[in-house]
Write a protein that holds these residues in place. Sequence first.
Motif, short mmCIF file in Angstrom:
data_model
loop_
_atom_site.label_atom_id
_atom_site.label_comp_id
_atom_site.label_asym_id
_atom_site.label_seq_id
_atom_site.Cartn_x
_atom_site.Cartn_y
_atom_site.Cartn_z
N TYR A 271 -1.92 4.71 -6.39
CA TYR A 271 -3.29 4.66 -5.88
C TYR A 271 -3.85 6.07 -5.67
O TYR A 271 -5.06 6.29 -5.83
CB TYR A 271 -3.34 3.85 -4.57
N HIS B 233 -5.77 -5.73 -6.09
CA HIS B 233 -4.75 -5.99 -7.11
C HIS B 233 -3.88 -7.20 -6.81
O HIS B 233 -3.62 -8.02 -7.70
CB HIS B 233 -3.85 -4.76 -7.26
N THR C 173 0.84 -1.21 0.00
CA THR C 173 0.00 0.00 0.00
C THR C 173 0.87 1.25 0.00
O THR C 173 0.61 2.20 -0.75
CB THR C 173 -0.94 0.01 1.22
N LYS D 198 -6.90 3.22 -0.56
CA LYS D 198 -5.64 2.70 -1.09
C LYS D 198 -5.40 1.26 -0.67
O LYS D 198 -4.94 0.43 -1.46
CB LYS D 198 -4.48 3.58 -0.63
N GLU E 80 3.03 1.61 -3.37
CA GLU E 80 2.24 2.02 -4.54
C GLU E 80 1.37 3.23 -4.21
O GLU E 80 0.36 3.47 -4.87
CB GLU E 80 1.35 0.85 -4.99
N LEU F 5 -7.67 -0.93 -2.76
CA LEU F 5 -7.14 -1.08 -4.13
C LEU F 5 -5.96 -2.04 -4.15
O LEU F 5 -5.83 -2.88 -5.04
CB LEU F 5 -6.72 0.28 -4.67
N CYS F 6 -5.10 -1.90 -3.15
CA CYS F 6 -3.94 -2.80 -3.04
C CYS F 6 -4.41 -4.25 -2.90
O CYS F 6 -3.92 -5.14 -3.59
CB CYS F 6 -3.10 -2.39 -1.83
#
Length: 390
Positions: A300, A332, A293, A325, A296, A328-329
């Motif tokens: 994000y 993915h 997290t 974030k 990236e 999203l992490c």
Amino acid sequence: MLNRRTLRIKAMQAIYAYKQAEGSDYQLALDQIADDFAPDLNSMEVQDRKLLEGRKQIAQLLFKEWHETGQFETEETDKETIDAVNRATVAYKNLTKKDYKHYSNQMMSAVERIYDHYLGTLQILELINELVKDEEEKKEKRYTAATGPDVKRFLNNRVVQRILGNTSYQQHIIRRNISWGSDISEIRLVYKNILKQDEVFLNYLALPEPTLEEDLEVVKHIFKNIIFKEKNLQSLFEEQDLNWVENKSIVKSLVNKTVKMFGEETEEEPVLLDLSANWEDDKAFFEELYHQTLQEDEKYEAMIAASVKNWDVERVALLDKIILKMALCEMHIFRSIPVKVTINEYIEISKLYSTPKSKQFVNGVLDKMAQELTTKGDIRKSGRGLIDNK
């Protein structure tokens, strides 16, 4: 026991702490530049304060430019100013690197301490056992006739003796150096003023020959109604663990399952529980979620900004951005976790830790982004991750 929502929360708290530290590191770098151009009060030469102030402001602007873009303009800038900016960037990088590692370690230590509390709570049985022994030894030395309930009966409690004599328990206590130290005085007071006056405990001591089930029930009672409820003990636990309010339910669950396990007839010696059913997998998930997290973060941030075009991303609450974030992490990189599970988990976390309106905001943004990313093929799931993703 420990579940992944708790791990997500611990990771979120660590990321939030790091972000706050990152802001402090930024300010420290600016302060360092200010110090570089502060007038030297011990100098015998006259200081051009306006020139120093101008260089300071230019250097701070260049540092801010580097912080936002990763580089800064050096043309028409004197060497002294450039050197100050370079020193500030190095200092900032070193500070953030140190904080990144610190909060990662702190996050893991916070989880590991839950296990120490679990062991320490079980160890209270050992302390009570020793208090009973000491009391009986003093009685024998005084040659006084026994009065009141026979507390020696507790020394024969099979559930207690199975736990204290268990190889796994003994090894964990030694390896993790679990000890109540000076806080044993609190246990002594609880034993003297509460447990020895407790009706359920007294009724147990009055039994001629307690059954294994009765041994089990009194131990469950001691934990449930005394150890996990007594105010002074709870205050002590809170002193030992700032997150005790959150962690108490985990410790309680581990203790209850352990007591039940040792209250069953079995030929094989039980082994103490781990923090979770698959702790090694959960630990890997926990650590990767934190690291990925943050690594990236810029990616994000840009994705969130593109998704909330009608809303200034800078106005989004820091905690909400961290939650988005992390989600999203997770979407993915953890292919075995269904998208809907991820979204639901972070909605629940936002309800617990963020603003009243965060639930709707997080839900709307994640639902929209998940659909877009899945359509583009950026989110790829496999195995259990395919469940409910249609």
